[in-house]
Design a protein around this motif. Structure first.
Motif, PDB file in Angstrom:
ATOM      1  N   PHE A  83       0.817  -1.206   0.000  1.00  0.00           N
ATOM      2  CA  PHE A  83       0.000   0.000   0.000  1.00  0.00           C
ATOM      3  C   PHE A  83       0.857   1.264   0.000  1.00  0.00           C
ATOM      4  CE2 PHE A  83      -2.393   3.168   2.621  1.00  0.00           C
ATOM      5  CZ  PHE A  83      -3.287   3.518   1.624  1.00  0.00           C
ATOM      6  N   ASP A  87      -3.994  18.657   1.715  1.00  0.00           N
ATOM      7  CA  ASP A  87      -5.068  17.707   1.461  1.00  0.00           C
ATOM      8  C   ASP A  87      -5.922  17.471   2.690  1.00  0.00           C
ATOM      9  OD1 ASP A  87      -5.041  17.001  -1.094  1.00  0.00           O
ATOM     10  OD2 ASP A  87      -4.138  15.028  -0.862  1.00  0.00           O
ATOM     11  N   ASN A 129      -7.237  -7.475  11.317  1.00  0.00           N
ATOM     12  CA  ASN A 129      -7.776  -8.394  10.311  1.00  0.00           C
ATOM     13  C   ASN A 129      -6.920  -9.653  10.219  1.00  0.00           C
ATOM     14  OD1 ASN A 129      -9.984  -6.894   9.624  1.00  0.00           O
ATOM     15  ND2 ASN A 129      -9.164  -6.111   7.687  1.00  0.00           N
ATOM     16  N   TRP A 156      -7.471  13.012  -2.284  1.00  0.00           N
ATOM     17  CA  TRP A 156      -7.576  12.445  -0.937  1.00  0.00           C
ATOM     18  C   TRP A 156      -8.482  11.219  -0.912  1.00  0.00           C
ATOM     19  CZ3 TRP A 156     -12.094  12.215   2.027  1.00  0.00           C
ATOM     20  CH2 TRP A 156     -11.926  11.848   3.364  1.00  0.00           C
ATOM     21  N   ARG A 197      -7.020   8.107  -2.572  1.00  0.00           N
ATOM     22  CA  ARG A 197      -6.038   7.454  -1.706  1.00  0.00           C
ATOM     23  C   ARG A 197      -6.762   6.575  -0.680  1.00  0.00           C
ATOM     24  NH1 ARG A 197      -1.522   5.298  -1.604  1.00  0.00           N
ATOM     25  NH2 ARG A 197      -0.206   5.583   0.218  1.00  0.00           N
ATOM     26  N   LYS A 198      -7.859   7.091  -0.142  1.00  0.00           N
ATOM     27  CA  LYS A 198      -8.655   6.339   0.844  1.00  0.00           C
ATOM     28  C   LYS A 198      -9.262   5.085   0.215  1.00  0.00           C
ATOM     29  CE  LYS A 198     -10.570   8.203   4.861  1.00  0.00           C
ATOM     30  NZ  LYS A 198      -9.838   8.605   6.012  1.00  0.00           N
ATOM     31  N   SER A 247      -6.876   2.409  -0.364  1.00  0.00           N
ATOM     32  CA  SER A 247      -6.522   1.643   0.836  1.00  0.00           C
ATOM     33  C   SER A 247      -7.578   0.578   1.119  1.00  0.00           C
ATOM     34  CB  SER A 247      -6.338   2.564   2.049  1.00  0.00           C
ATOM     35  OG  SER A 247      -7.575   2.883   2.670  1.00  0.00           O
ATOM     36  N   SER A 283      -9.605  -3.466   4.009  1.00  0.00           N
ATOM     37  CA  SER A 283     -10.063  -3.079   5.341  1.00  0.00           C
ATOM     38  C   SER A 283     -10.814  -1.759   5.224  1.00  0.00           C
ATOM     39  CB  SER A 283      -8.882  -2.977   6.303  1.00  0.00           C
ATOM     40  OG  SER A 283      -7.978  -2.020   5.853  1.00  0.00           O
ATOM     41  N   PRO A 284     -11.697  -1.467   6.158  1.00  0.00           N
ATOM     42  CA  PRO A 284     -12.545  -0.286   6.031  1.00  0.00           C
ATOM     43  C   PRO A 284     -11.766   1.015   6.220  1.00  0.00           C
ATOM     44  CG  PRO A 284     -12.882  -1.319   8.158  1.00  0.00           C
ATOM     45  CD  PRO A 284     -11.993  -2.240   7.380  1.00  0.00           C
ATOM     46  N   ALA A 285     -12.290   2.102   5.673  1.00  0.00           N
ATOM     47  CA  ALA A 285     -11.724   3.431   5.911  1.00  0.00           C
ATOM     48  C   ALA A 285     -12.864   4.327   6.384  1.00  0.00           C
ATOM     49  CB  ALA A 285     -11.096   3.974   4.638  1.00  0.00           C
ATOM     50  N   PHE A 286     -12.500   5.393   7.101  1.00  0.00           N
ATOM     51  CA  PHE A 286     -13.514   6.230   7.728  1.00  0.00           C
ATOM     52  C   PHE A 286     -13.244   7.703   7.476  1.00  0.00           C
ATOM     53  CE2 PHE A 286     -12.897   2.355  10.104  1.00  0.00           C
ATOM     54  CZ  PHE A 286     -14.176   1.909  10.337  1.00  0.00           C
ATOM     55  N   SER A 287     -14.307   8.481   7.547  1.00  0.00           N
ATOM     56  CA  SER A 287     -14.138   9.922   7.529  1.00  0.00           C
ATOM     57  C   SER A 287     -15.170  10.496   8.490  1.00  0.00           C
ATOM     58  CB  SER A 287     -14.349  10.463   6.120  1.00  0.00           C
ATOM     59  OG  SER A 287     -14.430  11.871   6.163  1.00  0.00           O
ATOM     60  N   GLU A 309     -16.017  15.650  12.093  1.00  0.00           N
ATOM     61  CA  GLU A 309     -15.199  16.495  12.957  1.00  0.00           C
ATOM     62  C   GLU A 309     -13.913  16.922  12.266  1.00  0.00           C
ATOM     63  OE1 GLU A 309     -15.480  15.478  17.450  1.00  0.00           O
ATOM     64  OE2 GLU A 309     -15.889  13.649  16.335  1.00  0.00           O
ATOM     65  N   GLN A 310     -13.402  16.073  11.359  1.00  0.00           N
ATOM     66  CA  GLN A 310     -12.204  16.462  10.623  1.00  0.00           C
ATOM     67  C   GLN A 310     -12.544  17.029   9.250  1.00  0.00           C
ATOM     68  OE1 GLN A 310     -11.400  12.910  12.212  1.00  0.00           O
ATOM     69  NE2 GLN A 310     -11.262  14.426  13.845  1.00  0.00           N
ATOM     70  N   ARG A 311     -13.562  16.490   8.633  1.00  0.00           N
ATOM     71  CA  ARG A 311     -13.944  16.925   7.283  1.00  0.00           C
ATOM     72  C   ARG A 311     -15.462  16.969   7.300  1.00  0.00           C
ATOM     73  NH1 ARG A 311     -10.973  16.626   2.324  1.00  0.00           N
ATOM     74  NH2 ARG A 311      -9.243  15.844   3.545  1.00  0.00           N
TER      75      ARG A 311
END
Lengths: 204, 323
Positions: free
Chosen positions: A32, A104, A124, B61, B64-65, B68, B74-78, B81-83
């Protein structure tokens, strides 16, 4: 420090599972992040969750620290909270590491992003070996530049009985990057893990 | 029992957005929530790139998420509070919220089609506008509370407790860095007569008016506070006695030359002002400095009011030491 009733065999087995999980994680991370990732064999320790604040407040006393928490839950009572601790002098490297362009994303967002990647890839791998699968809550930053880390750890670890400390040190070719990971887990999950460890030991 | 029929009505009625894209970021599915909020139909946008359909997305951005999610499975989060949001969608509380767009918590989950082994990403969009609005109210209230805690209710200058705290800190700083510091105490002349003549509202009006006029004559770093009744104090960091005398004289003159209009009557007021300079080598307590400024103020009163006096013994003793 207590071993919480783990036998020597159980503890060795857990260490082995964590080593493999770490190996899987580093392989995924390397692909990655497009860079060679060297992961040291993590040292693990099982302690009462109430020992955690004292253990870590020392190490992060004279530096700004950030703490990111992410809940995880799987089948058969396997659940807990993963905490990743960083020294903030590391934080500026994270953008480089993730390949983000300047502007960004905020520092806090980068911290939650990298934490989520570290936590979920590692867990995982762990879940895969104990034939479980995990869901995750969104990562939350609990403390950054301000506030006393030990107080925050105190209020977090208060809800849990046990803590599995996993010292993770990531070395990347162009960057070195260190953080600590703590898995806070309840009694029921520890018993469940013991059963799984025994099963693995029998099969072995 | 077969539950598979459930997923369609639940997806349709879910009060969260569900977007599914393939591994080249092409839209495969949108639920009603997204269709309605974004005013688009799945049939029109299916197979189009997510980034063309939603041109406001933070593309680099988000890619890229999403990468991943695919690479690591695997999960990604947003988090809002940050965005505040990823998808620029209107929300359902246009009146109660100051923000125009829906605050969102987003989760990006890896999906695998077992039959074709193709990878997809499911993006869940939760409306977090309520939390966002509460947070905004809370931050605003905390700021106001903090301000109220340090302000004098009538004149809006610092209250006595906070002003004295600041004085202590400034003295400490001046001693540590060997910087000069001066203190001004001033008192409205014949305030009792003023109250008798114009009533307490008239007296209050004068206090408010002179606080704002004096505030406008000071630097940002100077600290004006109400010490009690009609007595005020000003902490002047990085200012020696002579500098403080100049400031005090400017204030005295500005007030004396400024007629105030209250209920069609012109009120003229004057100030008596005492000035004291901190001697950083004598580790003065803040009480000592206040006492010295108060003595100078007393001299200004005794010598006929509408004047500035400086506390003198240090100057005298210094002269004595030189001779």
């Amino acid at each position: 420090m207590t071993n919480l009733g783990f036998t020597v065999e159980q503890k060795d087995c857990l260490q082995e599972i964590i080593n493999v999980a770490m190996g899987l994680a580093s392989d995924k991370l390397a692909r990655f992040l497009n860079t060679f990732v060297h992961l040291q064999v993590p040292s693990i320790a099982l302690v009462g969750a109430n020992h955690i604040p004292a253990e870590f407040s020392g190490r992060y006393a004279d530096t700004e620290a950030a703490l990111v928490s992410q809940g995880f839950f799987g089948d058969e009572g396997v659940r807990g909270e993963a905490i990743v601790l960083y020294k903030m002098d590391n934080a500026h490297r994270i953008a480089e590491l993730l390949g983000y362009e300047p502007g960004d994303s905020s520092e806090i967002e980068m911290l939650t992003d990298i934490s989520s990647v570290l936590t979920t890839t590692f867990l995982n791998g762990l879940a895969q070996q104990i034939e479980n699968s995990l869901s995750y809550s969104a990562p939350r930053i609990l403390s950054s530049r301000h506030g006393n880390l030990s107080d925050v750890l105190q209020s977090t670890s208060f809800h849990w009985e046990h803590a599995l400390k996993v010292d993770i040190s990531y070395q990347l070719v162009d960057h070195s990057f260190n953080c600590d990971m703590i898995l806070l887990i309840p009694d029921v999950a520890v018993s469940r893990i013991k059963v799984i460890l025994d099963r693995i030991l029998e099969e072995f | 029992m077969d539950h598979s029929w459930l997923s369609h009505p639940i997806l349709a009625r879910l009060n969260s957005g569900v977007i599914v894209i393939d591994d080249e970021y092409r839209i495969v599915f949108l639920n009603h929530f997204i269709e309605r909020h974004a005013s688009m139909a799945l049939a029109e946008v299916a197979q189009q790139s997510l980034f063309e359909v939603f041109p406001d997305l933070p593309e680099a951005w988000l890619k890229r998420k999403l990468m991943s999610v695919l690479d690591l499975q695997s999960p990604a989060f947003s988090s809002w509070e940050q965005r505040q949001y990823i998808f620029k969608l209107p929300h359902l509380r246009p009146i109660t919220s100051s923000s125009q767009y829906m605050a969102q918590n987003c989760t990006m989950l890896p999906l695998l089609d077992e039959s074709t082994q193709q990878n997809f990403i499911c993006i869940l969009v939760e409306d977090a506008t309520d939390a966002f609005v509460y947070q905004q109210h809370l931050s605003k209230t905390l700021i106001e509370l903090e301000k109220a805690n340090r302000q004098d209710g009538l004149t809006k200058v610092l209250n006595r407790r906070y002003w004295e705290e600041q004085l202590k800190q400034e003295i400490h700083r001046a001693q540590r860095y060997q910087h000069p510091l001066s203190l001004i105490l001033f008192d409205l002349d014949k305030f009792k007569d003023l109250n008798d003549k114009y009533g307490h509202l008239g007296g209050d009006f004068v206090l408010i008016e002179l606080s704002s006029l004096i505030g406008s004559l000071l630097r940002d770093s100077d600290l004006l506070g109400r010490y009690g009744g009609e007595e005020f104090g000003i902490v002047l960091p990085d200012t020696n006695g002579q500098g403080a005398m100049d400031v005090a004289e400017r204030i005295r003159k500005a007030i004396a030359d400024h007629p105030m209009l209250f209920n069609q009557q012109t009120i003229r007021v004057t100030l008596s002002i005492g000035v004291a300079e901190l001697d950083p080598h004598h580790h003065l307590l803040h009480d000592d400095l206040i006492r010295e400024a108060d003595m100078a103020l007393y001299n200004a009163k005794r010598n006929g009011r509408n004047r500035v006096c400086q506390f003198e013994t240090k100057a005298v003793s210094r002269k004595l030491a030189q001779s």
